[in-house]
Design a protein around this motif. Structure first.
Motif, PDB file in Angstrom:
ATOM      1  N   SER A 157       0.855  -1.174   0.000  1.00  0.00           N
ATOM      2  CA  SER A 157       0.000   0.000   0.000  1.00  0.00           C
ATOM      3  C   SER A 157       0.895   1.228   0.000  1.00  0.00           C
ATOM      4  CB  SER A 157      -0.973  -0.016   1.165  1.00  0.00           C
ATOM      5  OG  SER A 157      -0.284   0.191   2.357  1.00  0.00           O
ATOM      6  N   TRP A 158       0.254   2.376  -0.119  1.00  0.00           N
ATOM      7  CA  TRP A 158       1.035   3.604  -0.325  1.00  0.00           C
ATOM      8  C   TRP A 158       1.844   3.988   0.907  1.00  0.00           C
ATOM      9  CZ3 TRP A 158       1.323   5.540  -5.159  1.00  0.00           C
ATOM     10  CH2 TRP A 158       0.338   5.144  -6.074  1.00  0.00           C
ATOM     11  N   ALA A 159       1.394   3.542   2.089  1.00  0.00           N
ATOM     12  CA  ALA A 159       2.120   3.922   3.305  1.00  0.00           C
ATOM     13  C   ALA A 159       3.223   2.909   3.569  1.00  0.00           C
ATOM     14  CB  ALA A 159       1.162   3.983   4.489  1.00  0.00           C
ATOM     15  N   GLU A 160       4.492   3.346   3.467  1.00  0.00           N
ATOM     16  CA  GLU A 160       5.617   2.428   3.606  1.00  0.00           C
ATOM     17  C   GLU A 160       6.122   2.347   5.037  1.00  0.00           C
ATOM     18  OE1 GLU A 160       8.491   2.003   0.032  1.00  0.00           O
ATOM     19  OE2 GLU A 160       7.884   4.115   0.086  1.00  0.00           O
ATOM     20  N   LYS A 161       6.328   1.117   5.465  1.00  0.00           N
ATOM     21  CA  LYS A 161       6.836   0.871   6.810  1.00  0.00           C
ATOM     22  C   LYS A 161       8.273   1.377   6.922  1.00  0.00           C
ATOM     23  CE  LYS A 161       7.113  -3.003  10.037  1.00  0.00           C
ATOM     24  NZ  LYS A 161       6.749  -4.414  10.236  1.00  0.00           N
TER      25      LYS A 161
END
Ligand SMILES: *Cc1c(COP(=O)(O)O)cnc(C)c1O
Length: 758
Positions: A157-161
């Protein structure tokens, strides 16, 4: 710098390792995601000077693929590459789930602001939480709202860890807040970051029977849902847990980034500006003071540093929405903050003896907004009328103490999403008529006024509206198996369900029309009345209003005499994706809140920009819309905010009198408990709503009823009888929408509050 069609094709096929024509939509989506990430990374630039942190419990960002492609200048070539491979952009868009990180206007505003910050090349990042399931996913079953989790996170998804974690102490236990970073692209601008915090220990399997879960298992539940049900104590405490996780991790991030850029803490305000979006992030004030104190800075200086760094946006004048927490909850959950909050209360009391301005009141409740106003350098309202009401009544005592802190920043919307992305047909036509300048300088839309009497242009606007209606009709058929006519006026009320927004007034109108049509008083044109709204799960009357609307819809649909003229449709799970389909198809935009209650509204601006006319009260930004377009190009009705405020002060409103004194009102209200409705709907819900309307009616639906019916009838007649005149009004609305660009709003925040570096 822009990539060619050939280059894009090569990048994508290198990623998928096969010819695009043989890829699934999912494979193409992932390849595009990778490409966008790389492109946006390349537009990150080092920050000089002051940087903004916009802290908000919500970021209602909508799907990102097309938005990012537009902002990066890649949309057209990507579309061409896909078409050459026999793929459709709209199918690829379908693959992406909408991020469930927000709820309503406040969250959407935060998203529009991030877009404008990046577009204006200003350094401004968001700070929030990474909810797994959002508010909830809404569907309708048996005529009632059904609530399920709204999952959106997947492996890609667009939110990267990131590897960054910050320790956060909650009720004496230490939790690790992990940072996720989501790239925010600007239109031909820089890339900023939305920082989202989460715990690694969240356990989605504890959710059962819809959206129920154990509210005490903090390590497992903390970021599952946005605004968890607060009708019990465990729910209210959970909200404090969430808020503190957000602001403590956020404050640590802000200090760390600032120090890395050379900040010595004493000069924090030269490196960071913090905007507190409503009261949910208010605890950032005592938290920063606490962290600064730990670094050896004295309380008095820490207060000054924090006041110079932070600013507060007020979003509501509904007293019940201004958060005040029982001190006991804070004692338990954030004991480390209470000594700071107590000292702040003492300091506030030394500045004013007025008990109403205290932070901790005599009932031991902590008033978050009061802390914000005392200990930030700016308090702003979100539309001219709203700010005036704050100064003159709601926050008058504070205004007298700190007149220099109060200012207005009328909300805005990003034209990239709410015009270029959602209405490509109108965008293309505008480019043809007035060039492309309006995309970055919204006031250029005024050039359109030159075409006010150009029949070709007006016809083209009509054709575009018709195509957008067809697209909405097709989408409703595909997603909900609902058929609607495209030869009708599309009347839309889409926004959170709340009594102050008065969906119930629209409901009474529909019932009135039902009776009129049955009596042979036919309307000037057929109408499709479309709703989109989620009700908070614990808000009983809001759910009763949804039930009544769904029931009226069925009653009307079952009556061939009436359904030829009137159709009522409720769109499930109203979110940004739905809004982008609905708004371009709209003729008449319902903005009918009780005057003085809607702080601004931004839905009103989106509809206007897409060539719908507003039917509304003199409330929020409707006032400014009406000033822009002039009274001939808007349908205003109802009590003024002054009248409403006086009526509240006098406490002399009696719904029963209006009900008993007016046969039209009585007929419409009593229909709720008549046979037609009872045979289809639920007795309990309908009776409760009926009783509410005649015994309380907090938001004065009944006094505005007749004016509303008359004004709506006029709009319908104008639409039917004088289509050219109608389309001219639409043109004026589009042309005058320039001031409602969030680029204008952000430029004002920057000039008057933030003073950001580059
Ligand atoms: C713009 C928007 C809102 C806010 O609408 P108002 O009419 O201003 O309350 C709410 N939800 C979504 C999905 C939106 O896009």
């Amino acid at each position: 710098m822009n990539k060619t069609v050939e280059q894009i094709k090569e990048i994508l096929e290198t990623e998928t390792k096969k010819a695009l024509s043989t890829c699934t939509d999912q494979e193409i989506y992932l390849a595009l995601l990778k490409m966008v990430e790389k492109e946006s990374e390349a537009r990150k630039t080092p920050v000089k000077g002051r940087k903004l942190y916009y802290i908000s419990a919500e970021f209602l960002i909508g799907k990102l693929l097309s938005n990012n492609l537009i902002n990066l200048g890649l949309y057209d070539p990507v579309k061409a590459v896909l078409e050459a491979a026999g793929k459709k952009m709209s199918d690829i868009e379908e693959v992406e789930p909408e991020p469930s990180l927000g709820n309503g206007g406040l969250g959407r505003l935060a998203a529009c602001f991030l877009d404008s910050l990046a577009t204006l090349n200003l350094p401004g990042d968001g700070v929030g939480l990474r909810y797994h399931y959002g508010l909830f996913h809404q569907s309708f079953q048996g005529g009632v709202q059904n609530e399920l989790p709204d999952p959106w996170l997947s492996e890609h998804s667009w939110a990267e860890k990131t590897d960054t974690v910050y320790p956060v102490e909650l009720a004496g236990r230490t939790y690790q807040a992990r940072l996720y970073k989501l790239a925010v692209t600007g239109y031909e601008g820089r890339t900023n970051t939305l920082n989202l915090f989460d715990l690694d220990t969240i356990d989605e399997t504890i959710v059962h029977d819809g959206i129920l879960f154990d509210k005490t298992k903090i390590d497992k539940n903390l970021t599952l849902f946005l605004y968890p049900d607060d009708s019990d104590e465990a729910g209210r405490r959970l909200r404090i847990y969430q808020q503190y996780l957000m602001v403590s991790a956020g404050a640590q991030l802000i200090l760390e980034e600032s120090v890395a850029r050379g900040c010595k803490l004493h000069d924090l305000a030269d490196y960071a500006a913090i905007q507190i979006n409503d009261t949910h992030p208010s605890m950032v004030i005592p938290e920063l003071i606490r962290l600064l104190a730990k670094k050896g800075i004295k309380f008095k200086e820490a207060v000054k540093i924090v006041t110079d760094t932070c600013a507060y946006t007020n979003h509501t004048i509904l007293a019940e929405a201004l958060e005040k927490w029982p001190r006991e909850y804070l004692d338990d959950v954030v004991p480390q903050l209470m000594p700071v909050i107590e000292e702040l209360d003492q300091l506030a009391r030394s500045r004013s003896k007025d008990e109403k301005l205290a932070i901790i009141d005599k009932d031991d409740r902590v008033h978050m907004a009061h802390m914000d106003i005392h200990f930030t350098h700016s308090t702003n309202g979100v539309a001219a009328l709203h700010t005036e009401i704050l100064k003159e009544s709601e926050l008058h005592g504070f205004y007298e103490l700190y007149p220099e802190k109060f200012n207005n920043k009328t909300n805005g919307i990003t034209f990239r999403r709410w015009l270029m992305e959602c209405d490509p047909l109108l965008t293309e036509a505008l480019e043809k008529w007035i060039g492309t300048g309006f995309k970055k300088d919204s006031n250029e839309l005024e050039k359109l006024l030159a075409y006010e009497n150009d029949e070709k242009v007006l016809e083209e606007l009509t054709r575009i509206k018709k195509e957008n209606k067809q697209a909405l009709a097709d989408w409703l058929w595909e997603t909900q198996k609902v058929k609607i006519s495209t030869d009708a006026l599309y009347d839309i009320q889409s926004k959170r369900l709340h009594e102050y927004k008065r969906q119930q007034l629209n409901l009474l109108y529909l019932i009135h029309q039902y009776y009129e049509i049955k009596a042979g008083h036919l309307p000037a044109a057929p109408m499709v009345s479309i709703f989109g709204a989620k009700a908070a799960p614990a808000y009983i009357i809001a759910k009763d209003i949804i039930h009544a609307l769904l029931t009226v819809s069925k009653v009307i649909a079952a009556d061939p005499e009436v359904s030829r003229w009137l159709q009522v449709v409720f769109v499930e799970n109203y979110n940004v994706t739905a809004a982008e389909k609905m708004i371009p198809a709209c003729d008449l935009s319902e903005q009918i809140s009780l005057a003085s209650k809607e702080a601004s509204g931004t839905g009103n601006m989106k509809f206007m920009l897409n060539g719908a006319l507003t039917l509304g009260t003199m409330d929020g930004a409707n006032v400014e819309i009406s000033e822009q377009v002039g009274s001939d190009n808007i349908y205003i009705f109802g009590q003024t905010s002054d009248q409403v405020i006086h009526r509240y002060e006098a406490a002399d409103y009696c719904a029963k009198q209006w009900y008993e004194g007016d046969p039209n009102i009585r007929r419409a209200v009593d229909f709720l408990i008549g046979d037609e409705m009872m045979n289809v709907g639920q007795k309990e819900n309908l009776t409760r709503l009926h009783h509410e309307l005649i015994s309380k009616d907090w938001f004065q639906t009944l006094p505005d009823f007749n004016a509303y019916v008359v004004r709506k009838g006029q709009a319908l007649a104008d639409y039917a009888v004088n289509p050219v005149g109608w389309r001219k009004k639409c043109l004026v609305n589009i042309a005058k929408a320039g001031m409602f660009s969030s680029d204008r709003t952000i430029a004002q925040y920057n000039e008057e509050i933030w003073h950001l570096g580059k």
